[in-house]
Design a protein around this motif. Structure first.
Motif, PDB file in Angstrom:
ATOM      1  N   UNK A 685       0.857  -1.189   0.000  1.00  0.00           N
ATOM      2  CA  UNK A 685       0.000   0.000   0.000  1.00  0.00           C
ATOM      3  C   UNK A 685       0.887   1.230   0.000  1.00  0.00           C
ATOM      4  N   UNK A 686       1.251   1.739  -1.205  1.00  0.00           N
ATOM      5  CA  UNK A 686       2.117   2.912  -1.272  1.00  0.00           C
ATOM      6  C   UNK A 686       1.376   4.176  -0.820  1.00  0.00           C
ATOM      7  N   UNK A 687       1.994   4.924   0.081  1.00  0.00           N
ATOM      8  CA  UNK A 687       1.416   6.172   0.579  1.00  0.00           C
ATOM      9  C   UNK A 687       2.517   7.223   0.621  1.00  0.00           C
ATOM     10  N   UNK A 688       2.069   8.500   0.748  1.00  0.00           N
ATOM     11  CA  UNK A 688       2.991   9.616   0.923  1.00  0.00           C
ATOM     12  C   UNK A 688       2.916  10.068   2.374  1.00  0.00           C
ATOM     13  N   UNK A 689       4.085  10.120   3.069  1.00  0.00           N
ATOM     14  CA  UNK A 689       4.094  10.543   4.446  1.00  0.00           C
ATOM     15  C   UNK A 689       5.494  10.548   5.002  1.00  0.00           C
ATOM     16  N   UNK A 690       5.601  10.968   6.235  1.00  0.00           N
ATOM     17  CA  UNK A 690       6.876  10.965   6.962  1.00  0.00           C
ATOM     18  C   UNK A 690       6.999   9.608   7.656  1.00  0.00           C
ATOM     19  N   UNK A 691       7.995   8.813   7.266  1.00  0.00           N
ATOM     20  CA  UNK A 691       8.129   7.456   7.806  1.00  0.00           C
ATOM     21  C   UNK A 691       8.291   7.430   9.317  1.00  0.00           C
TER      22      UNK A 691
END
Length: 809
Positions: A685-691
């Motif tokens: 599930x690819x997402x954009x965020x701060x790991x």
């Protein structure tokens, strides 16, 4: 100035000449033909010929056929009265003499006679040696009317001698003798048709369609009926009816009816119905054929008539041609000079060389009014001109005087029009066109005074819906009034009632149009109001204002005030939150330095040999200082996340991040005594965020479930896809009664179990929510009894759409 005056004079001469050209052209058209096509073939001549033939035929069978030997009319007086009325109605010229009715014509020489049949002239015999047959021949009487000289025909000649004299002295004639048409004209070969009705022997009518060369005339005919009607068809378009009874009598009323209502029984015998029949289809109707055997009609153009026409045509054509040359020359000169003046004004405007003048002080409305007067004057001149064209004598000196007057007026109007155009170009080039209008300034001042009155405040404070409703009702009433008064205003008797109907109809129509125009402006204001609401919803600026005189002015101002109040409140709230965040961040930063020193000294104390009691105190200090250090770090991280800083967005796999969080918490899970039920439905599930931030969120949710779930219970962790999002859900049974709301538990420094003094700082879920929202996701808490559920949502990146978008770009 010379070019300006010359242009005006040339324009006036051009109009004067064009009027004269139109007048002459109308005269040429009235002549009905040209020398090349022949005046005798013109439509005007053919119409005059038919009218003359019609008069003579009706005069012969109606007047001459009913005269006695002494030339006295012995027929029905009402028929004769209708004959004279018909001549007057059609403006046929005639004179009534002691010998009867004599038509007048300046185009034709004519002769009409009627020979009384022998049976009508039969009288008592006085000569025993004369037979009855010979007496009838001797007593035959012919009555005639003519405008031809007595040198050619006279009453001393027999009928045949008169006919011979006419045919020998006239060439272009048409003669009817009984039921025969003759002429020296050669047939044109083009046939025309004339339809009319004749009476049969059985008393019924029959339709006749007569064909004849179009340079001849049809015979036609007439009949009478038992209703006292005399019906004539001699070239006329529709039958001409004369009546034996006056209109105010029962017989006259019956004779003048064209249709009769017939009462009949229905087929079933249950009632009566009415049908309408033409009077000629009535059972008792009977027609009698009119006698034309004794009728003789001779018509020929007067000697020299066509030569006079030719001479007049040549004179008029020369006048038309010469005047046309002058008119075209002056018109071209006027246009060239006007173009030169306008071009000069444009050039001076571009160069900025305009000089001030008295005209600069005049409001531009005066020029607009001058243009309206010019248009009105043009229409009046045109109307008066055509009235003069159709007057009795177009060549009168009075007509020439008025043409000259019109030309002078038009020259003045041309000067005003050209000056207004040049002045308008000047104002535009100086950027003063808008400020040259007086009406907007006056309306602005009146509007300001009106807005300062109590009437304006009353109308402005009135609900917009109420005003719109009543205006719609008035508009509908005006429309209905206009519709109801329209028939009376159009078909009235030109009395006071019709005038009132016209006034009401016009006033209602004007108000209805006005209300529709106001509705258009209202629609525009509603659009502005809708855009203002949209701007308020999107928190974007909206500078367009609604007119203070609009019904929506007050709602617009109220909405603007609400928008300003909300904007101020939001700005104040943001400012307060920012100050809180800065305060927390500063306090956290200031606590780090002494806290670091405290922890360092505690580490030194742990390395020092102390008795058991002192070492126990040191252990407590170490534990509490580490907890305080974690709280300070959490507060500092929360402050940075809330302020939007220190968030590094990147693409990452949320499923892999979840598995890593579970692996790192494995020791805690095993030591907690809880059982985890894990359900993962997605592989990636690819997402954009701060790991780091999202890892902290997952860690806090799992730690919270392990710490506050019921001892020995199960914890359910689920990771699944929902639409375009990846959703992580953690469910557990609380180890303590839940007496808080979902909003309260996500606030800072709030813990679910208020009775516990150990454990967390109350920042875990608050940090989880802040970090999730900072990364563009969603975080919420759901409570169901003692069931605690934490839900984290992150949008999944659609790589296929992104790749397709990049390809298109």
């Amino acid at each position: 100035m010379t070019a300006f005056i010359t242009a005006c004079v040339a324009a006036g001469i051009a109009l004067f000449g064009e009027m004269n050209v139109s007048r002459v052209k109308g005269r040429l058209s009235d002549m009905g033909g040209t020398p090349w096509e022949g005046f005798g073939q013109s439509e005007k001549y053919r119409t005059e010929l038919k009218n003359m033939y019609e008069q003579l035929c009706i005069l012969g069978v109606c007047e001459l056929a009913n005269m006695d030997e002494n030339g006295k009319y012995t027929g029905n007086k009402y028929v004769q009265s209708d004959l004279l009325y018909y001549f007057d109605f059609n403006e046929y010229r005639y004179k009534k003499t002691g010998e009867g009715i004599v038509p007048y014509s300046d185009i034709f020489d004519y002769y009409v006679s009627y020979t009384v049949p022998e049976e009508m002239a039969d009288e008592v015999l006085t000569d025993d040696e004369t037979t009855a047959e010979e007496e009838r021949v001797e007593r035959t009487v012919t009555h005639f009317v003519t405008n031809i000289s007595e040198d050619i025909i006279n009453d001393k000649m027999t009928e045949q001698e008169r006919i011979n004299a006419l045919t020998s002295n006239k060439y272009g004639y048409i003669m009817r003798s009984g039921d025969v048409i003759s002429s020296k004209y050669v047939s044109s070969g083009v046939m025309d048709n004339y339809s009319y009705q004749v009476a049969e022997k059985n008393g019924k009518l029959r339709n006749v369609n007569e064909s004849y060369p179009d340079n001849y005339l049809p015979l036609g005919g007439w009949y009478s009926d038992n209703y006292g009607r005399h019906v004539f068809s001699f070239c006329n378009d529709s039958p001409i009816k004369f009546y034996e009874y006056p209109e105010n009598t029962e017989e006259g009323f019956t004779a003048r009816r064209e249709w009769v209502d017939i009462e009949s029984n229905t087929a079933e015998g249950s009632g009566i119905y009415y049908s309408t029949l033409p009077i000629c289809d009535m059972p008792d109707y009977k027609a009698t054929a009119g006698d034309t055997e004794g009728l003789t009609v001779f018509v020929a153009p007067r000697d020299g008539y066509f030569m006079d026409m030719m001479r007049d045509y040549d004179e008029l054509f020369d006048e038309w041609y010469n005047t046309r040359k002058i008119t075209v020359s002056c018109g071209i000169l006027a246009l060239v000079l006007i173009a030169y003046l306008i071009a000069g004004a444009v050039v001076r405007g571009l160069a900025g060389e305009h000089e001030s003048s008295f005209a600069d002080k005049l409001p531009f409305e005066l020029y607009i009014g001058a243009w309206l007067l010019i248009l009105l004057g043009t229409a009046v001149i045109g109307h008066m001109y055509w009235g003069m064209v159709y007057s009795a004598d177009e060549r009168a000196e009075e007509t020439a005087y008025w043409y000259l007057t019109y030309g002078a007026i038009f020259a003045v109007m041309t000067g005003i029009a050209v000056h207004s155009i040049i002045h308008g170009i000047k104002l535009i080039s100086l950027r003063k066109f808008g400020s040259s209008f007086l009406l907007p300034k006056l309306m602005g001042k009146l509007s300001e005074r009106y807005r300062s009155t109590t009437l304006y405040e009353t109308r402005r404070n009135r609900p917009a819906g109420s005003g719109l409703m009543w205006r719609s009702v008035r508009s509908l009433g005006a429309f209905l009034a206009a519709v109801l008064m329209l028939p009376s205003s159009l078909y009235g008797n030109k009395d006071a009632l019709q005038i009132a109907a016209v006034v009401i109809c016009v006033a209602a129509s004007v108000y209805f149009i006005y209300s529709q125009i106001r509705a258009v402006f209202l629609a525009r204001d509603l659009t502005k109001l809708d855009r203002r609401i949209t701007a308020l919803n999107r928190n974007t600026p909206f500078e367009v204002e609604i007119s203070p005189l609009s019904e929506l002015s007050r709602p617009s101002d109220m909405l603007k005030n609400i928008s300003d109040t909300v904007s101020d409140a939001v700005e104040e709230q943001i400012k307060s939150e920012r100050m809180k965040i800065e305060l927390v961040a500063n306090v956290s930063h200031d606590l780090k330095t002494p806290l670091t020193s405290i922890i360092s000294y505690i580490d030194l104390l742990k390395k020092t040999e102390l008795d058991d009691e002192a070492m126990g105190y040191v252990q407590i200090l170490d534990k509490k200082s580490q907890k305080l250090k974690g709280i300070v770090a959490d507060v500092f991280s929360l402050a940075k996340a809330t302020s939007g800083i220190d968030v590094n967005m990147e693409e990452l796999d949320f499923v892999r991040l979840f598995n890593q969080s579970l692996a790192d918490a494995d020791d805690k899970i095993k030591g907690s005594g809880r059982t985890l039920k894990i359900n993962v439905t997605e592989d990636t599930a690819p997402v954009m965020g701060d790991g780091n931030k999202l890892y902290r969120v997952l860690q806090n949710i799992i730690d919270n479930a392990l710490k506050y779930s019921l001892e020995g219970s199960r914890i359910f962790l689920e990771l699944k896809s929902d639409g375009g999002n990846i959703v992580f859900t953690a469910k557990n049974i609380s180890s303590y009664p839940i007496d808080f709301t979902a909003d309260e538990i996500t606030e800072r420094f709030v813990r679910g179990d208020k009775s516990r003094t150990d454990g967390g700082s109350g920042l875990g879920l608050s940090i989880a929510k802040s970090f999730t929202e900072a990364c563009g996701g969603g975080f919420e808490i759901e409570l169901d009894g003692d069931m605690f559920k934490a839900i984290m949502t992150m949008p999944i990146i659609n790589k296929e759409k992104n790749e397709e978008k990049e390809t298109i770009e």
